[in-house]
Motif scaffolding. Sequence first.
Motif, PDB file in Angstrom:
ATOM      1  N   VAL A   1       0.833  -1.200   0.000  1.00 16.35           N
ATOM      2  CA  VAL A   1       0.000   0.000   0.000  1.00 16.35           C
ATOM      3  C   VAL A   1       0.872   1.256   0.000  1.00 16.35           C
ATOM      4  CG1 VAL A   1      -1.812   1.226   1.257  1.00 16.35           C
ATOM      5  CG2 VAL A   1      -1.745  -1.259   1.263  1.00 16.35           C
ATOM      6  N   GLY A   2       2.005   1.148   0.614  1.00 18.31           N
ATOM      7  CA  GLY A   2       2.899   2.290   0.615  1.00 18.31           C
ATOM      8  C   GLY A   2       2.796   3.173   1.843  1.00 18.31           C
ATOM      9  N   HIS A   3       1.863   2.870   2.753  1.00 20.45           N
ATOM     10  CA  HIS A   3       1.848   3.648   4.004  1.00 20.45           C
ATOM     11  C   HIS A   3       1.343   2.799   5.163  1.00 20.45           C
ATOM     12  CE1 HIS A   3      -2.544   4.208   4.160  1.00 20.45           C
ATOM     13  NE2 HIS A   3      -2.458   4.252   2.848  1.00 20.45           N
ATOM     14  N   PHE A   4       1.678   3.230   6.371  1.00 20.52           N
ATOM     15  CA  PHE A   4       1.280   2.510   7.583  1.00 20.52           C
ATOM     16  C   PHE A   4      -0.203   2.703   7.832  1.00 20.52           C
ATOM     17  CE2 PHE A   4       5.752   3.395   7.941  1.00 20.52           C
ATOM     18  CZ  PHE A   4       6.260   2.191   8.418  1.00 20.52           C
ATOM     19  N   SER A   5      -0.824   1.730   8.544  1.00 17.94           N
ATOM     20  CA  SER A   5      -2.256   1.878   8.812  1.00 17.94           C
ATOM     21  C   SER A   5      -2.644   1.122  10.069  1.00 17.94           C
ATOM     22  CB  SER A   5      -3.074   1.342   7.631  1.00 17.94           C
ATOM     23  OG  SER A   5      -2.901  -0.050   7.531  1.00 17.94           O
ATOM     24  N   ALA A   6      -3.703   1.593  10.702  1.00 20.38           N
ATOM     25  CA  ALA A   6      -4.228   0.925  11.885  1.00 20.38           C
ATOM     26  C   ALA A   6      -4.673  -0.489  11.536  1.00 20.38           C
ATOM     27  CB  ALA A   6      -5.396   1.721  12.459  1.00 20.38           C
TER      28      ALA A   6
ATOM     29  N   ALA B   1       5.742  -4.334  19.906  1.00 21.00           N
ATOM     30  CA  ALA B   1       6.633  -4.637  18.794  1.00 21.00           C
ATOM     31  C   ALA B   1       5.915  -4.726  17.446  1.00 21.00           C
ATOM     32  CB  ALA B   1       7.381  -5.933  19.089  1.00 21.00           C
ATOM     33  N   PRO B   2       4.754  -5.429  17.364  1.00 26.04           N
ATOM     34  CA  PRO B   2       4.128  -5.512  16.041  1.00 26.04           C
ATOM     35  C   PRO B   2       3.663  -4.150  15.538  1.00 26.04           C
ATOM     36  CG  PRO B   2       3.057  -6.990  17.621  1.00 26.04           C
ATOM     37  CD  PRO B   2       4.001  -6.149  18.383  1.00 26.04           C
ATOM     38  N   LEU B   3       3.370  -3.235  16.474  1.00 24.43           N
ATOM     39  CA  LEU B   3       2.841  -1.929  16.071  1.00 24.43           C
ATOM     40  C   LEU B   3       3.912  -1.066  15.413  1.00 24.43           C
ATOM     41  CD1 LEU B   3       0.578  -1.068  19.129  1.00 24.43           C
ATOM     42  CD2 LEU B   3       0.078  -2.417  17.107  1.00 24.43           C
ATOM     43  N   LEU B   4       5.177  -1.289  15.760  1.00 27.82           N
ATOM     44  CA  LEU B   4       6.250  -0.504  15.175  1.00 27.82           C
ATOM     45  C   LEU B   4       6.248  -0.625  13.660  1.00 27.82           C
ATOM     46  CD1 LEU B   4       9.201  -1.513  17.530  1.00 27.82           C
ATOM     47  CD2 LEU B   4       8.041   0.690  17.471  1.00 27.82           C
ATOM     48  N   PHE B   5       5.851  -1.793  13.155  1.00 27.59           N
ATOM     49  CA  PHE B   5       5.927  -2.052  11.719  1.00 27.59           C
ATOM     50  C   PHE B   5       4.609  -1.755  11.025  1.00 27.59           C
ATOM     51  CE2 PHE B   5       8.545  -4.819  14.126  1.00 27.59           C
ATOM     52  CZ  PHE B   5       9.770  -4.773  13.500  1.00 27.59           C
ATOM     53  N   THR B   6       3.570  -1.453  11.776  1.00 31.62           N
ATOM     54  CA  THR B   6       2.255  -1.429  11.155  1.00 31.62           C
ATOM     55  C   THR B   6       1.497  -0.117  11.374  1.00 31.62           C
ATOM     56  OG1 THR B   6       1.461  -2.557  13.121  1.00 31.62           O
ATOM     57  CG2 THR B   6       1.914  -3.915  11.191  1.00 31.62           C
ATOM     58  N   VAL B   7       1.291   0.264  12.632  1.00 33.85           N
ATOM     59  CA  VAL B   7       0.466   1.457  12.845  1.00 33.85           C
ATOM     60  C   VAL B   7       1.336   2.695  13.018  1.00 33.85           C
ATOM     61  CG1 VAL B   7      -1.195  -0.011  14.003  1.00 33.85           C
ATOM     62  CG2 VAL B   7       0.265   1.453  15.348  1.00 33.85           C
ATOM     63  N   LEU B   8       2.607   2.490  13.304  1.00 33.00           N
ATOM     64  CA  LEU B   8       3.614   3.539  13.371  1.00 33.00           C
ATOM     65  C   LEU B   8       3.441   4.511  14.534  1.00 33.00           C
ATOM     66  CD1 LEU B   8       6.081   4.584  11.761  1.00 33.00           C
ATOM     67  CD2 LEU B   8       4.552   6.244  10.698  1.00 33.00           C
ATOM     68  N   GLY B   9       2.202   4.897  14.848  1.00 35.06           N
ATOM     69  CA  GLY B   9       1.995   5.952  15.842  1.00 35.06           C
ATOM     70  C   GLY B   9       1.590   7.225  15.132  1.00 35.06           C
ATOM     71  N   ASN B  10       0.949   8.110  15.873  1.00 36.40           N
ATOM     72  CA  ASN B  10       0.427   9.316  15.253  1.00 36.40           C
ATOM     73  C   ASN B  10       0.318  10.388  16.333  1.00 36.40           C
ATOM     74  OD1 ASN B  10      -1.013  11.245  13.834  1.00 36.40           O
ATOM     75  ND2 ASN B  10      -2.246   9.700  12.751  1.00 36.40           N
ATOM     76  N   GLN B  11       0.867  11.562  16.052  1.00 37.91           N
ATOM     77  CA  GLN B  11       0.802  12.641  17.044  1.00 37.91           C
ATOM     78  C   GLN B  11      -0.557  13.333  17.018  1.00 37.91           C
ATOM     79  OE1 GLN B  11       3.088  13.622  19.502  1.00 37.91           O
ATOM     80  NE2 GLN B  11       3.796  11.590  18.894  1.00 37.91           N
ATOM     81  N   PHE B  12      -1.350  13.027  16.001  1.00 39.41           N
ATOM     82  CA  PHE B  12      -2.605  13.753  15.819  1.00 39.41           C
ATOM     83  C   PHE B  12      -3.792  12.835  16.052  1.00 39.41           C
ATOM     84  CE2 PHE B  12       0.702  15.527  13.180  1.00 39.41           C
ATOM     85  CZ  PHE B  12       0.785  16.801  13.737  1.00 39.41           C
TER      86      PHE B  12
END
Lengths: 280, 323, 330
Positions: free
Chosen positions: B172-177, B250-261
């Motif tokens: 897809v080219g970008h991280f997602s929940a 750990a799995p979230l580092l590769f997938t949802v990345l985190g979001n400041q907003f």
Amino acid sequence: MATNSSLTSGALASGGQHHVTDIQRLASEGLTAYFGSAAAIRGITLGVPDRSVTAIIGPSGCGKSTFLRCLNRMHETIQGARVDGRVVLTARDGKALDIYAKSANPIAVRKHIGMVFQRPTPFPTMSIRDNVAAGLKVTANGASTPRRTDEIVERALRRAALWEEVKDRLRTSAVALSGGQQQRLCIARALATEPEVILLDEPTASLDPISTQRIEELLHELEGEMTIVVVTHNMQQAARVSSRTAFFLNGELIETAPTRQLFTSPSDSRTEAYITGRFG
Amino acid sequence: MAGLAGRPDGERTTVSAPAIAPAPDRPHRPSDRQRAFAERTLGTVQRRRIVNAVMLSLLFLAAIAATLPLLFILFHLMRLGITSLTPAFFTKMPRPVGEAGGGMANAIVGTLILIGAASAIGLPIGVGAGLYLAERRGARLANAVRYLSDVLNGLPSIVMGIFAWQFLVRPVGHFSALAGAVALGAMMIPMLTRTTEEMVRLVPVALREAALALGYSKWRTSLTIVVRTAGPGIVTGALVAMARIAGETAPLLFTVLGNQFWSVSLAEPIAALPLQIFEYAKSPYEEWHALAWAGALVLISLILVIGVAARFATRQRFGAHGD
Amino acid sequence: MSEGDGAAVIANGDDAPRPLRIVGSAIADRVYTWVLTAFALCIPALLLLLVIALGLAGWPAFRRFGFAFLTSSTWNPVAGIYGAAPAIYGTVVTSIIALIVATPLGVGVALFLSDLAPRRVRQPVAFLVDLLAAIPSVVYGLWGIFVLLPFLRETLMPFLRDTLGLGGTVFFSGPAYGPSMLAAGLILAVMVLPYISAISREVLLAVPRSQREAALALGATRWEMIRGAVIPYAKSGIIGGIILGLGRALGETMAVTMLIGNRHEISASLLAPGYTMASLIANEFAEASSDLHLSALMAVGLTLFVITMIVNGIARWLVWQVGRTGSGRP
């Protein structure tokens, strides 16, 4: 595999029932049931007269429960279990249906041939009312409205002589009932769907004497209305409740006769040995 | 025998020698041989007693040592977490470095969304597979699936992250929940499979037979009688699984990345409590450290609440009515 | 005898006649079985997809460096050279520390609970130890950074190095900054402790009472009973639990990443920082710029996957063995 031999031995065993003039609601023909490769019953041919109580007796391990479970195709639900032979259910118009025919569906068969087990089996997640109505959900003449369901539940509970005891707490858990009440609830559950035949597998084995007596009275009351087969290890009970008795030994049907006759003048020496308490 | 009496172990028993000294009114004194034998036996008994006492005390110490870390961790969590736990923590968004205040509202919501979405994926598959295992106990496929499920359960969570990244982030080219939910959901599957199987196996065969004898079909028996009866146990298993994935990082580092907003979209990167704790703990800023402790306290509380709910679910036996 | 349509009409008591039908299709049951089978097949499918994902992602690095990827200790993203040996080494060392510390504690607490503790103590202690498993890795990391590391830096490390004089050995030489393989190993010990103790307890409780009573009847002390009758009986199950703990330790990511210091070095000193496979992936993933760097990280993931698969496979087999033989014995 054993069809041929079982048919012949079945024919021998059925000798005692030719004088029965009544219509036979349910009849097995050359019925052999296996667990894996071992046959638990061999070549059983036995007729069950309409609107009467037939008792099956015999020492434990003789195959009487297995035979009963073959009569509504419950035997095959055990892994590795298999049945050979026929069981014919005769309708009121005389049409005879083999419940082991290829076209027959075991689920549909069981809707017409109800069963009550040795230990009471109320569904623990359901109320008393829902337990009795449980079978209605899957029968063709099932209740269409809650009101109709209530009527059927009340009727079934009255027939099972339980109504007076539970009418004020129909919506409470069924597991709170006593063992004897639970067993009568299971009978009510089986009655609610109006089956042709009811099979009872040692229905009083886990009950106290008073509860046992109530269930026996119940069988008496139902006798004129429907066809009942009851397996029991208790000869006195068979003598009290049934009009016909069949004696099983080592997976074979030894003798079947009107109850009084079987207990007073058995034609087979093994029957005599059993009823006089020489074994079992 | 007499020769053995001269052995040096005899010395060890000198302390207890008075205990076997002959009573004065005895007619005969024991011979040297008898005496040596008695001393040796007593020595062995005493040595065995000492070994026993030492080893049992060690076991006792092990028990204390094993419970200490938890008490320490809970103590520090309470002490350092509670001071930063203000209402703003639950309602405000993270602030840039240097600005006072700020909270983790987005991360809390993000974690709840992730748990929900992961459950939507993991619950049906896990429960379905567990039902399969319980219904076909002896089948070869069932044994294979049971074994693989156990192996899957022991795999590192980071591997699940890589799996979701490879198939759902990279193309897809970008991280997602969603990718995160898939990774967490995949982790839930083997946990649920096992508990469901165990709970369904506890349902007496007699109940199943009673339903079949009423003319219930297999599927109806399975869903309306067996699963309903095993229901509380399965709910407990599901809650325990949720509690376990709630804190996964750990799995979230590769997938949802985190979001400041603020984001609640499954298609976008999303904030999550564990990720936020990780970021803040690594940072050099005091106020972020404080927020990390508060976040950890909230996360642990969330997990404990789910855990308590699980216990409660187990206790409830007679549920709602039939229809 | 008409079995053709299997239907007939009967009058049933005083009720309206109802058709006696015993035919019907079992299609719904078959669909239900299919659906359940499909759910069950998701598990092998998931494992297969995992292997494919890791294989696809890690293949370029393995093709480029071959077997040397596992043995080379150079990890230089700028030059485009990758070798995972330091990470593999760090994984092994931290896991060994974890097991050395956690095994006596875990088995000890399990024995305490199964054979010594009074009934009233049993439940709360078991609960506290089990609760360790509920704490997320990242919280262990947080606690490690702010509580464990200062303690190691200021108390434990100087004590080991100077007071005990272990600084002379290679294992405890060098400066003590805090973040180190020792720190990671210790936090791992706490994290795998509940797994080892839970499985050991389960196996110990499965040891028949008769085994214990027989030993006591022969005049054994409690410890002799434990050593002579209980532990031998439960041994392979306990070993299975320890190996299962090893599987956890090998793959733990967050807490280790936060405590190990993240440096590509093979150092004999436990006080030195290092890397584990999982922490390497977690730490460098965000900053991986080139495709080869990413692939190298995924190749490390593949290696980790294979190792944990093997370790878990052995552990499950051992535990399963006990379940079989244990129940079979009289």
